[in-house]
Design an enzyme around this catalytic site. Structure first.
Site, mmCIF file in Angstrom:
data_model
loop_
_atom_site.group_PDB
_atom_site.id
_atom_site.type_symbol
_atom_site.label_atom_id
_atom_site.label_comp_id
_atom_site.label_asym_id
_atom_site.label_seq_id
_atom_site.Cartn_x
_atom_site.Cartn_y
_atom_site.Cartn_z
ATOM 1 N N MET A 105 35.124 41.703 44.807
ATOM 2 C CA MET A 105 35.061 40.375 44.205
ATOM 3 C C MET A 105 36.397 39.680 44.405
ATOM 4 O O MET A 105 37.425 40.126 43.902
ATOM 5 C CB MET A 105 34.754 40.500 42.710
ATOM 6 C CG MET A 105 33.482 41.279 42.403
ATOM 7 S SD MET A 105 33.387 41.789 40.663
ATOM 8 C CE MET A 105 33.310 40.191 39.859
ATOM 9 N N PHE A 125 39.911 38.180 37.020
ATOM 10 C CA PHE A 125 40.552 38.042 38.326
ATOM 11 C C PHE A 125 40.069 39.106 39.322
ATOM 12 O O PHE A 125 39.228 39.920 39.002
ATOM 13 C CB PHE A 125 42.071 37.995 38.184
ATOM 14 C CG PHE A 125 42.515 36.901 37.261
ATOM 15 C CD1 PHE A 125 42.450 35.585 37.656
ATOM 16 C CD2 PHE A 125 42.938 37.181 35.963
ATOM 17 C CE1 PHE A 125 42.823 34.553 36.794
ATOM 18 C CE2 PHE A 125 43.313 36.162 35.102
ATOM 19 C CZ PHE A 125 43.246 34.846 35.518
ATOM 20 N N GLY A 126 40.583 39.029 40.574
ATOM 21 C CA GLY A 126 40.030 39.808 41.680
ATOM 22 C C GLY A 126 39.849 41.293 41.372
ATOM 23 O O GLY A 126 40.706 41.913 40.778
ATOM 24 N N SER A 127 38.740 41.872 41.818
ATOM 25 C CA SER A 127 38.404 43.223 41.413
ATOM 26 C C SER A 127 37.229 43.766 42.224
ATOM 27 O O SER A 127 36.865 43.206 43.258
ATOM 28 C CB SER A 127 38.072 43.234 39.923
ATOM 29 O OG SER A 127 37.368 42.050 39.578
ATOM 30 N N ARG A 128 36.617 44.847 41.731
ATOM 31 C CA ARG A 128 35.545 45.501 42.465
ATOM 32 C C ARG A 128 34.539 46.091 41.498
ATOM 33 O O ARG A 128 34.880 46.499 40.382
ATOM 34 C CB ARG A 128 36.133 46.623 43.335
ATOM 35 C CG ARG A 128 35.222 47.111 44.432
ATOM 36 C CD ARG A 128 35.927 48.156 45.262
ATOM 37 N NE ARG A 128 35.538 49.501 44.882
ATOM 38 C CZ ARG A 128 36.198 50.604 45.209
ATOM 39 N NH1 ARG A 128 37.321 50.512 45.908
ATOM 40 N NH2 ARG A 128 35.790 51.793 44.834
#
EC number: 4.1.1.65
Length: 218
Positions: A101, A186-189
Site C-alpha cells: 500500500m 501511512f505506507g504499509s503492507r
C-alpha cells in the site's frame, strides 16, 4: 452470508467520509492551515506558512479518505488497496499474497471473508519500508478469522512512515465480508494467507481494491 452495510464509527469533516482514527493527525493539521489562512491577509509570515500547511492538510484529507464500496462477490476478496507485491507458497500448504500500500492508496482495510475474529495480536517491531524483505520483522497486527474456508490469517504490517495500526474490531466480533476492520497510518503492507487448495486469482504487479478485487479462483 450476506454483506452488511454496518461499519465501524468514522471521523468526518465537512461531509467527507474519513477513516476512523484519523482525528489525531487531521485536526491539528487542518486547524493550523485554517488559522494560517485567516491570518494570511494581514501577515506575510502567516501567508508563507499558509501554503505548505494547506497543502499538508489537503494531503492528509486525501490519505485518510474512506470511500464507500460496493462489495464484490467471491469467496476471498482483497483486504487492501494496493499492488500485489508477491505470491509465495508457504511450507504448510497455504499461499501468502502480499499487497503493498503506497501513501496514495486508501489505508482502511476490510474483512476478506465473512466470519468471526478469533484473534487480534499486536506484535512490536521495526519500521523499515514495507516493500523491503526485512519488513517481515516490522510492527504488525496479526488477525485470524474463523470462516467457511477454515482459519484465515491476515497481517497488517507497518512501513517506514506508518507508526500506528488501528484495529476497529476486537476478538470475538462477527464480521461480514468487506466490513472495515482496521487502519494502517501511512505506507504499509497487508498479507493474506489462502488455505491449501485455494488457487490465487491475482498476479504480481496487479492492482487491488479492498472489498472489490477477488483474490481466489473457483
Amino acid at each position: 452470508m450476506p454483506h452488511s452495510q454496518t461499519s465501524a464509527p468514522r471521523d468526518s469533516l465537512a461531509g467527507l467520509r474519513l477513516a476512523r482514527g484519523a482525528s489525531p493527525w487531521l485536526l491539528p493539521t487542518v486547524a493550523t492551515a485554517a488559522v494560517s489562512l485567516l491570518r494570511a491577509r494581514r501577515s506575510g509570515v502567516a501567508k508563507a506558512v499558509a501554503v505548505p500547511t494547506t497543502a499538508l492538510a489537503a494531503g492528509m484529507l486525501w490519505f485518510f479518505r474512506d470511500p464507500e464500496r460496493e462489495i464484490a462477490p467471491g469467496r476471498v476478496i482483497s483486504p487492501a488497496d494496493g499492488v500485489v507485491q508477491s505470491i509465495m507458497p508457504w511450507k504448510d500448504g497455504r499461499t501468502r499474497v502480499a499487497i503493498f500500500m503506497s501513501p496514495l492508496n486508501v489505508h482502511v482495510n476490510r474483512a476478506p471473508l465473512s466470519g468471526t475474529v478469533t484473534s487480534v495480536e499486536h506484535i512490536p517491531g521495526g519500521f523499515v519500508p514495507a516493500f523491503n524483505k526485512e519488513s517481515e520483522n516490522n510492527e504488525r497486527v496479526v488477525w485470524h478469522f474463523d470462516t467457511e474456508l477454515g482459519d484465515i490469517e491476515m497481517i497488517q504490517i507497518a512501513g517506514a512512515v506508518a507508526r500506528r495500526i488501528v484495529p476497529y474490531v476486537p476478538q470475538g466480533t462477527k464480521v461480514e465480508q468487506g466490513d472495515r476492520i482496521g487502519l494502517i497510518r501511512f505506507g504499509s503492507r497487508v498479507d493474506i494467507y489462502l488455505p491449501e487448495g485455494v488457487e490465487v486469482a491475482v498476479e504480481v504487479g496487479e492492482k487491488t481494491v479492498a472489498g472489490v478485487t477477488r483474490i481466489d479462483r473457483d
